[in-house]
Design an enzyme around this catalytic site. Structure first.
Site, PDB file in Angstrom:
ATOM      1  N   LYS A  42       0.805  -1.225   0.000  1.00 31.09           N
ATOM      2  CA  LYS A  42       0.000   0.000   0.000  1.00 31.09           C
ATOM      3  C   LYS A  42       0.840   1.278   0.000  1.00 31.09           C
ATOM      4  CE  LYS A  42      -4.482  -1.357   1.731  1.00 31.09           C
ATOM      5  NZ  LYS A  42      -4.321  -2.772   2.128  1.00 31.09           N
ATOM      6  N   SER A  85       1.572  -9.816  -0.909  1.00 32.35           N
ATOM      7  CA  SER A  85       1.184  -8.410  -0.793  1.00 32.35           C
ATOM      8  C   SER A  85       1.539  -7.793   0.558  1.00 32.35           C
ATOM      9  CB  SER A  85      -0.314  -8.250  -1.051  1.00 32.35           C
ATOM     10  OG  SER A  85      -1.068  -9.071  -0.181  1.00 32.35           O
ATOM     11  N   GLU A  93     -10.157   7.266   3.992  1.00 29.45           N
ATOM     12  CA  GLU A  93     -10.915   6.431   4.906  1.00 29.45           C
ATOM     13  C   GLU A  93     -10.124   5.147   5.107  1.00 29.45           C
ATOM     14  OE1 GLU A  93     -12.180   6.934   1.729  1.00 29.45           O
ATOM     15  OE2 GLU A  93     -11.472   5.005   0.964  1.00 29.45           O
TER      16      GLU A  93
HETATM   17  C1  LIG Z   1      -5.084  -3.810   1.588  1.00 25.25           C
HETATM   18  C2  LIG Z   1      -4.384  -5.075   1.317  1.00 25.25           C
HETATM   19  C3  LIG Z   1      -4.778  -5.946   0.287  1.00 25.25           C
HETATM   20  C4  LIG Z   1      -5.980  -5.692  -0.577  1.00 25.25           C
HETATM   21  O1  LIG Z   1      -5.937  -4.544  -1.351  1.00 25.25           O
HETATM   22  P1  LIG Z   1      -5.725  -4.591  -2.932  1.00 25.25           P
HETATM   23  O2  LIG Z   1      -6.039  -3.219  -3.369  1.00 25.25           O
HETATM   24  O3  LIG Z   1      -6.663  -5.620  -3.486  1.00 25.25           O
HETATM   25  O4  LIG Z   1      -4.318  -4.975  -3.165  1.00 25.25           O
HETATM   26  C5  LIG Z   1      -4.038  -7.092   0.059  1.00 25.25           C
HETATM   27  N1  LIG Z   1      -2.982  -7.411   0.834  1.00 25.25           N
HETATM   28  C6  LIG Z   1      -2.571  -6.624   1.843  1.00 25.25           C
HETATM   29  C7  LIG Z   1      -1.412  -7.044   2.657  1.00 25.25           C
HETATM   30  C8  LIG Z   1      -3.260  -5.435   2.121  1.00 25.25           C
HETATM   31  O5  LIG Z   1      -2.847  -4.663   3.132  1.00 25.25           O
END
Ligand SMILES: *Cc1c(COP(=O)(O)O)cnc(C)c1O
Length: 397
Positions: free
Chosen positions: A90, A378, A112
């Site tokens: 993010k 992610s 938000e």
């Molecule tokens: C917020 C988040 C997501 C989901 O958000 P996307 O916009 O779909 O990438 C996925 N993995 C992590 C670790 C997150 O913090």
């Protein structure tokens, strides 16, 4: 000639667009202009790259997962967004947008947050660049996510509780937009995924595409070819779009997104692409979870980051055009995914990421042993340890 997507109206086929109050149209048009000029500006790109390298920790490694590969029966590489500053992808888009805000001469950012992760990434970028951050959060989420509230406050952000409606994410979105409408002259609305009105889906995709750009170089070095599969979890869809986008025209690479099936797709879930219908949420047309009257339904997932009743318009379009495929994985399968990666590779993934891992079992039935797969990690799982420990009964007999 390949057509550019989104088109001039910000549409991906029938999805996307700008469904916002008239008072916001000039701000969206300005943002689009600033974005397009910034990304071709050397000074902007140099400053962004400098921060990505020295502050976020990019490029993130591409790790060959030897033990997991053996278990699943193909060659698996992990793209390590969990090693970014603040523990997830993010920050890539939050920092880039904050830099854009500075360029635009605005002094204030509103956002938000549901679970608080986007709020923390935003507060982090604002602390670094000296911008005032105001984060709206449903009061139910505020109670549930005290640690992230504390983080945001420590980083100097103002956290506003929202007591209307269901007191969760969608109510916080409404309040953030209300604030933006009122203060649009000096305020930017920082959106954390490839959702919202044009140009947000395109802009966030652009800033997250560094993930896929790096993968392209790294995998060529390790394997001498592009991957056969890329796997990513999908909430709003930004980490998936970021790793998919540079491969969109590489037709031999299968792009697979994994949504949250929660307790099951016939029960409570967050599988918008699998079970949603055409609607408007957050200023754009896309697939959404809604009842027959068009009221947005509450999404459910064990992972807070996938717990969103909409999805980025580009994903809906890519699904229709069959360039990408989407499957969903339950809370239970995601928990098994956390254990699998922790046990085989010594990496504790975020519960969001664990959905992509949870799908590997299914994929192993059809995948060839010499296939190369890249899975986007992610984020890291530290933030989820309470839930994981509880669900795996670590402290009971
Ligand atoms: C917020 C988040 C997501 C989901 O958000 P996307 O916009 O779909 O990438 C996925 N993995 C992590 C670790 C997150 O913090």
């Amino acid at each position: 000639m390949v057509k550019k997507f989104p088109d001039q109206e910000g549409r991906f086929g029938e999805y996307g667009g700008k469904f916002v109050p008239e008072t916001l149209m000039p701000a969206l048009n300005d943002l689009e202009k600033e974005f397009n000029s910034a990304i071709t500006n050397d000074a902007f790109n140099n400053e962004l790259n400098y921060l990505l390298n020295t502050y976020v920790g990019r490029p993130t490694p591409l790790t060959y997962a030897k033990n997991l590969s053996k278990r699943i029966g193909c060659k698996i590489y992990l793209k390590r967004e969990d090693l970014c500053h603040t523990g997830a992808h993010k920050i890539n888009a939050a920092l880039a947008q904050a830099l854009l805000v500075k360029r635009m001469g605005k002094k204030r950012i509103v956002a938000e947050t549901g679970a608080g992760q986007h709020g923390v990434a935003t507060a982090t970028a604002c602390a670094l660049l000296g911008i005032q951050a105001v984060i709206y959060m449903g009061s139910k989420d505020y109670e549930r996510q005290k640690i992230n509230v504390a983080r945001m406050k420590l980083l100097g952000a103002k956290v506003e509780q929202v007591n209307s409606g269901s007191m969760t994410l969608k109510d916080a979105i409404n309040e953030a937009i209300r604030d933006w409408v009122t203060n649009v002259d000096n305020t930017h609305y920082l959106i954390g995924s490839v959702v919202g009105p044009h140009p947000y889906p395109e802009m966030v995709r652009h800033f997250q595409s560094i993930i896929g750009d790096e993968v392209k170089e790294q995998i060529k070095e390790y394997e001498g070819k592009l991957p056969d599969y890329i796997l990513a979890c999908v909430g709003g869809g930004s980490n998936a779009m970021g790793i998919f986008y540079p491969f969109i025209n590489e037709k031999d690479t299968n792009l697979i997104g994994i949504e949250a099936a929660g307790e099951g797709i016939d029960k409570s879930h967050a599988a918008t692409l699998s079970a949603g219908t055409l609607g408007i949420l957050h200023g754009a047309k896309s697939l959404v979870l809604q009842n027959q009257d068009g009221q947005i339904e509450e999404a459910h997932s064990i992972s807070a980051g996938l717990d969103y009743p909409g999805v980025g318009p580009e994903h809906a379009w890519l699904k229709d055009t069959k360039r990408t495929t989407y499957f969903s994985v339950t809370d239970e399968q995601a928990l098994a995914g956390v254990e699998l990666l922790a046990n085989t590779e010594g990496i504790i993934p975020a519960l969001e990421t664990a959905h992509a891992i949870g799908y590997l079992e299914e994929l192993s039935k059809e995948i060839k042993s010499d296939s190369v797969l890249v899975l986007n990690v992610s984020g890291r799982g530290d933030k989820d340890m309470d839930i994981i420990a509880k669900r795996l009964n670590f402290f009971t007999n």
